[in-house]
Scaffold this motif. Structure first.
Motif, PDB file in Angstrom:
ATOM      1  N   VAL A  81     -11.419  -2.140   4.263  1.00 42.81           N
ATOM      2  CA  VAL A  81     -10.655  -1.780   5.458  1.00 42.81           C
ATOM      3  C   VAL A  81     -10.504  -3.015   6.326  1.00 42.81           C
ATOM      4  N   PRO A  82      -9.334  -3.607   6.401  1.00 42.33           N
ATOM      5  CA  PRO A  82      -9.136  -4.827   7.176  1.00 42.33           C
ATOM      6  C   PRO A  82      -9.040  -4.527   8.659  1.00 42.33           C
ATOM      7  N   GLU A  83      -9.150  -5.560   9.432  1.00 45.69           N
ATOM      8  CA  GLU A  83      -8.986  -5.429  10.877  1.00 45.69           C
ATOM      9  C   GLU A  83      -7.499  -5.407  11.224  1.00 45.69           C
ATOM     10  N   GLN A  84      -7.162  -4.653  12.228  1.00 44.04           N
ATOM     11  CA  GLN A  84      -5.765  -4.544  12.614  1.00 44.04           C
ATOM     12  C   GLN A  84      -5.348  -5.698  13.525  1.00 44.04           C
ATOM     13  N   SER A  85      -4.209  -6.321  13.159  1.00 45.49           N
ATOM     14  CA  SER A  85      -3.631  -7.316  14.057  1.00 45.49           C
ATOM     15  C   SER A  85      -2.141  -7.101  14.208  1.00 45.49           C
ATOM     16  N   GLY A  86      -1.542  -6.381  13.195  1.00 41.35           N
ATOM     17  CA  GLY A  86      -0.110  -6.112  13.287  1.00 41.35           C
ATOM     18  C   GLY A  86       0.130  -4.929  14.191  1.00 41.35           C
ATOM     19  N   SER A  87       1.367  -4.587  14.363  1.00 43.98           N
ATOM     20  CA  SER A  87       1.715  -3.479  15.245  1.00 43.98           C
ATOM     21  C   SER A  87       2.579  -2.469  14.498  1.00 43.98           C
ATOM     22  N   ILE A  88       2.605  -1.249  15.042  1.00 40.51           N
ATOM     23  CA  ILE A  88       3.444  -0.195  14.491  1.00 40.51           C
ATOM     24  C   ILE A  88       4.389   0.238  15.598  1.00 40.51           C
ATOM     25  N   THR A  89       5.656   0.257  15.278  1.00 37.09           N
ATOM     26  CA  THR A  89       6.620   0.666  16.296  1.00 37.09           C
ATOM     27  C   THR A  89       6.392   2.118  16.657  1.00 37.09           C
ATOM     28  N   ASP A  90       6.721   2.471  17.906  1.00 37.51           N
ATOM     29  CA  ASP A  90       6.445   3.821  18.381  1.00 37.51           C
ATOM     30  C   ASP A  90       7.179   4.879  17.572  1.00 37.51           C
ATOM     31  N   ASP A  91       8.451   4.586  17.207  1.00 37.58           N
ATOM     32  CA  ASP A  91       9.206   5.596  16.473  1.00 37.58           C
ATOM     33  C   ASP A  91       8.619   5.837  15.079  1.00 37.58           C
ATOM     34  N   ARG A  92       8.148   4.748  14.414  1.00 37.07           N
ATOM     35  CA  ARG A  92       7.547   4.932  13.091  1.00 37.07           C
ATOM     36  C   ARG A  92       6.198   5.647  13.217  1.00 37.07           C
ATOM     37  N   ARG A  93       5.402   5.249  14.266  1.00 37.75           N
ATOM     38  CA  ARG A  93       4.115   5.927  14.449  1.00 37.75           C
ATOM     39  C   ARG A  93       4.347   7.420  14.691  1.00 37.75           C
ATOM     40  N   GLN A  94       5.339   7.726  15.513  1.00 36.51           N
ATOM     41  CA  GLN A  94       5.621   9.120  15.830  1.00 36.51           C
ATOM     42  C   GLN A  94       6.084   9.875  14.585  1.00 36.51           C
ATOM     43  N   ARG A 116       0.843  -1.188   0.000  1.00 33.07           N
ATOM     44  CA  ARG A 116       0.000   0.000   0.000  1.00 33.07           C
ATOM     45  C   ARG A 116       0.879   1.239   0.000  1.00 33.07           C
ATOM     46  N   VAL A 117       0.502   2.204  -0.850  1.00 36.84           N
ATOM     47  CA  VAL A 117       1.245   3.475  -0.922  1.00 36.84           C
ATOM     48  C   VAL A 117       0.221   4.604  -0.880  1.00 36.84           C
ATOM     49  N   GLY A 118       0.377   5.527   0.083  1.00 39.14           N
ATOM     50  CA  GLY A 118      -0.600   6.608   0.144  1.00 39.14           C
ATOM     51  C   GLY A 118      -0.346   7.583   1.257  1.00 39.14           C
ATOM     52  N   GLU A 162      -4.151  -5.414   8.989  1.00 38.35           N
ATOM     53  CA  GLU A 162      -3.841  -6.739   9.510  1.00 38.35           C
ATOM     54  C   GLU A 162      -2.549  -7.257   8.911  1.00 38.35           C
ATOM     55  N   ASP A 163      -2.171  -8.423   9.353  1.00 33.08           N
ATOM     56  CA  ASP A 163      -1.009  -9.089   8.766  1.00 33.08           C
ATOM     57  C   ASP A 163      -1.452  -9.641   7.419  1.00 33.08           C
ATOM     58  N   GLU A 164      -1.148  -8.876   6.343  1.00 38.72           N
ATOM     59  CA  GLU A 164      -1.714  -9.192   5.048  1.00 38.72           C
ATOM     60  C   GLU A 164      -1.009 -10.341   4.348  1.00 38.72           C
ATOM     61  N   THR A 208       3.029  -3.620   7.468  1.00 35.97           N
ATOM     62  CA  THR A 208       4.068  -2.956   8.269  1.00 35.97           C
ATOM     63  C   THR A 208       4.566  -1.714   7.537  1.00 35.97           C
ATOM     64  N   PRO A 209       4.711  -0.547   8.222  1.00 32.37           N
ATOM     65  CA  PRO A 209       5.277   0.642   7.567  1.00 32.37           C
ATOM     66  C   PRO A 209       6.721   0.381   7.166  1.00 32.37           C
ATOM     67  N   ALA A 210       7.004   0.480   5.857  1.00 31.47           N
ATOM     68  CA  ALA A 210       8.329   0.128   5.346  1.00 31.47           C
ATOM     69  C   ALA A 210       9.174   1.348   5.016  1.00 31.47           C
ATOM     70  N   ALA A 211       8.538   2.444   4.581  1.00 33.10           N
ATOM     71  CA  ALA A 211       9.338   3.610   4.181  1.00 33.10           C
ATOM     72  C   ALA A 211       8.443   4.830   4.062  1.00 33.10           C
ATOM     73  N   VAL A 212       9.064   5.986   4.188  1.00 27.58           N
ATOM     74  CA  VAL A 212       8.428   7.261   3.889  1.00 27.58           C
ATOM     75  C   VAL A 212       9.140   7.837   2.663  1.00 27.58           C
TER      76      VAL A 212
END
Length: 750
Positions: free
Chosen positions: A521-534, A495-497, A508-510, A563-567
């Motif tokens: 819109v899938p259900e969330q099951s994965g996690s986002i690290t605090d530094d990436r979320r911030q 996903r890119v956006g 979710e873990d796709e 999982t967030p991979a890059a900005v």
């Protein structure tokens, strides 16, 4: 008590036969003498714009113009008709110049080289010269006749009289067998000045091209929505309140409000910004802008002359009309110089007869005055410098419009620059990539580009352009309008956006079985690290992405398998050499300023990076507001140059004292500008100013020499100290001096 206002109608007339500013002034004065008429005549476009009140008919207007000695017709509604009429004028001049050039060479050769002279050579020269001094020189003779009927004299008068005097003298010499003929003078003057007249006609033709380019931007046809059915009609048939459909890739028919659908609309024509604007119901749209990816239904709110495009066109037209009224130096001086020469020639004739009684000496003195004053060097002063200067400019990628441009470039002290496409590249490109731990830079880009390749958004195209080679196939592709794209690439869900879209979605873990369909819109099951979320959450939000206030850039986030991979940071990057160009402009004594339709934070960031002061930044401007900035600066005493490349810059380019248009931009901008910079590089802006100033100096030197030569030589001719042969030689030498001085421009270096 209310005062009744008499309604006024506007009439446009095409005026034929004008050759100089005095012609335009004469027609304008004649029209304005009619009751209830307010007329403005534009020499550059050969148009009269007339506001009529009362009982004055269209026939009265045409009759009035014709009584002044010119022709008047109603121009065709076709935007290209003006160009055709200008081309007809060039076609009328070109064969005259060709004939004059072919016949002048042998006439000059046998007249000036004794070794080529033979028995009866003078009669042969006369036969060759007659077509030149009559048919080829007819535009000058005709203008002289028109001027004489109205008690006026211009440089055409002096040219005609000089050619006629040299020819009459030569015929008399050949008939009597005494003295020397001076046919080469008559033919050379005609040929040189026809060259200048043809160049002027071409410059006039190009002056109307800006208006035609603007008009060509408008939609020709629209899909009118009537009783649930689409009917294809001409755009000018739309009325306020009509509903019309705009499909992807079509131009919007007129200004209006979206009533149905959503899409990305390219408004760069107005704002200059490459990033499209997302529109939805109740959003306003502008006619001539290009619809992007979605089908929309629009309700017309402004049509015809009230549209934004029409307003821009009127601003350009008014600005060009103002420039056309600027008097050229030769025309200003001719109002005094020409009558003075005629009077001096007649006085020489009369005084010589009264004092000496010798008609032959009197005739020689009178003819010598006319020949020595014949404005050959004066006629060459501007064309030769312009030819050499523009030729050198063309080698450097700098196209100069005409003499007025050179004068304007000499005096500017403020230069206003557009941002997008001028200081920046004008297109979105990948500026930076921040990759999360556990992901590889090249792999993330490859997957993101593969998904974006299936979409159509400019941000996505910037990502695709950054990845060379063939991209893998995408399955289960989905697109959420204005938010982002998604798909499966090599078995991985990508996903890119917008950060907000991905951050607030339940992801979710796709990589697991039972993955939901694309676009859900899938259900969330994965996690986002605090530094990436911030990092992601710190990015501000808007419809097209996150624009960082500090740098004016857009950020999109890549998610791979939940999982967030890059900005990815995407920006319209600064052009190479832009900062150095600003430094050079300051060195030339110009104050650089920035005027853009982009937001203030982006504008300030760009200005800071190239060395423009924050106080000299004007942001979030519509085209008419850019014009207002230029007008405000000029009203405060500044002489303003404008640099731009888009339709939104055309009006400001025409309004500024000097307009510099980038050749990589739109036709409307290039035609509205006085100088076109072919390569579109910022380095050529200071080069253009330097070249224009250098050429202007040469023009002034040439004019000084031409007038100085006449001032010094005329008394000698009047007192009989110069016979026509010496006068002709002196005139030729003055022309050589002007040409030689002009050729120095060939050595101009950037």
């Amino acid at each position: 008590m209310d005062t009744e206002v008499t309604p006024r109608r506007q009439v446009d007339l095409a005026i034929g036969g004008m050759t100089c500013t005095s012609c335009a002034t004469r027609v304008e004065k004649k029209l304005n003498r009619l009751d209830g008429v307010d007329a403005t005549v534009n020499l550059a476009t050969e148009r009269a714009h007339v506001l009529v009140a009362g009982g004055v008919s269209d026939a009265d207007l045409i009759t009035t113009v014709e009584a002044t000695g010119y022709t008047a017709t109603f121009p065709s509604p076709d935007a290209s008709s003006g160009d055709d009429e200008k081309t007809d004028q060039e076609r009328a001049l070109k064969p005259r110049l060709i004939l004059a050039g072919i016949l002048t060479v042998p006439v000059a050769a046998i007249s000036m080289i004794p070794a080529l002279q033979f028995e009866g050579w003078g009669w042969v020269a006369l036969v060759l010269a007659l077509p030149v001094v009559t048919w080829a020189a007819w535009p000058f003779h005709r203008a002289t006749g028109i001027n004489a009927r109205h008690g006026a004299a211009t440089m055409d008068t002096l040219v005609s009289m000089g050619v006629a005097a040299a020819t009459a003298w030569s015929v008399g010499v050949l008939l009597t067998g005494t003295g020397e003929p001076y046919l080469e003078i008559a033919t050379v003057v005609t040929t040189f000045l026809l060259t200048g007249r043809l160049l002027e006609a071409r410059a006039r033709r190009s002056s109307g091209a800006a208006l035609r380019s603007l008009l060509d931007l408008g939609a020709r046809d629209v899909n009118l929505l009537k009783n649930g059915r689409e009917i294809r009609v001409k755009a000018e048939e739309l009325s306020v309140g009509d509903l019309f459909v705009v499909r992807p890739g079509e131009r919007i028919g007129t200004d209006g409000v979206v009533t149905e659908g959503d899409s990305d609309v390219d408004e760069s024509m107005l704002t200059g910004e490459p990033l499209p604007i997302h529109v939805k119901p109740d959003s306003t749209v502008t006619g001539a802008c290009v619809n992007g990816t979605g089908r929309i239904v629009v309700r017309a709110t402004r049509v015809g002359a009230d549209t934004t495009l029409s307003r821009i066109t009127r601003i350009v037209q008014e600005a060009q009309s103002g420039k056309a009224r600027a008097q050229r130096l030769a025309d200003r001086v001719s109002s005094v110089f020409v009558p003075a020469v005629i009077v001096l020639s007649l006085l020489s004739l009369v005084l010589w007869v009264l004092i000496t009684g010798d008609w032959q000496s009197a005739g020689i003195a009178a003819v010598s005055v006319l020949i020595i004053a014949c404005p050959c060097a004066l006629g060459l002063a501007i064309p030769t410098a312009l030819l050499v200067g523009t030729g050198r400019g063309a080698q450097m990628g700098i196209l100069i419009r005409g003499p007025q441009t050179l004068e304007d470039a000499q005096h500017v002290d403020v230069i206003v620059l557009d941002k997008t496409g001028t200081l920046t590249q004008g297109r979105m490109s990948l500026a930076d990539v921040t990759v999360a731990d556990g992901f590889q830079h090249d792999e993330v880009l490859r997957l993101a580009a593969a998904v974006e390749h299936a979409g159509e958004h400019p941000l996505g195209r910037a990502v695709v352009a950054a990845v060379p080679g063939e991209l893998p196939a995408v399955t289960e592709f989905g697109s959420t309008q204005g938010l982002g794209v998604e798909g499966t690439v090599d078995g991985r869900r990508v996903r890119v956006g917008r950060p907000s879209w991905l951050l607030t979605s339940k992801i979710e873990d796709e990589s697991a079985p039972g993955r939901p369909a694309a676009g859900t819109v899938p259900e969330q099951s994965g996690s986002i690290t605090d530094d990436r979320r911030q990092a992601i959450a710190a990015l501000p939000d808007d419809l097209t992405g996150a624009v960082t206030a500090a740098e004016g850039r857009t950020a999109v986030v890549v998610w791979i398998d939940g999982t967030p991979a890059a900005v990815l940071t995407i920006a319209d990057t600064i052009k190479p050499g832009a900062r150095e160009a600003i430094t050079q402009l300051r060195a030339l004594g110009l104050t650089p300023m920035l005027a853009t339709g982009d937001n203030a934070s982006t504008a300030r960031a760009v200005a800071s990076s190239v060395g423009i002061a924050p106080d000299d930044v004007f942001a979030e401007l519509m085209p008419e507001e850019k014009v207002a900035v230029v007008e405000r600066l000029q009203a405060s005493g500044h002489r303003v140059a404008m640099v731009g490349d888009g339709v939104n810059d055309a009006a400001a380019l025409a309004t500024a004292r000097l307009g510099l248009a980038l050749g990589t931009g739109t036709d409307a901008a290039m035609e509205a500008g006085d100088i076109t910079l072919v390569r579109g590089e910022m380095e050529t802006v200071p080069q253009a100013i330097r070249l224009s100033r250098a050429t202007s100096r040469i023009v002034r030197q040439n004019l000084l020499w031409a007038f100085g030569y006449n001032v010094a030589a005329l008394p000698l001719a009047a007192f009989g100290l110069l016979n026509p042969m010496i006068a002709g030689l002196a005139m030729a030498l003055s022309s050589v001096a002007v040409v030689t001085n002009s050729l120095r421009l060939r050595r101009f270096r950037a």
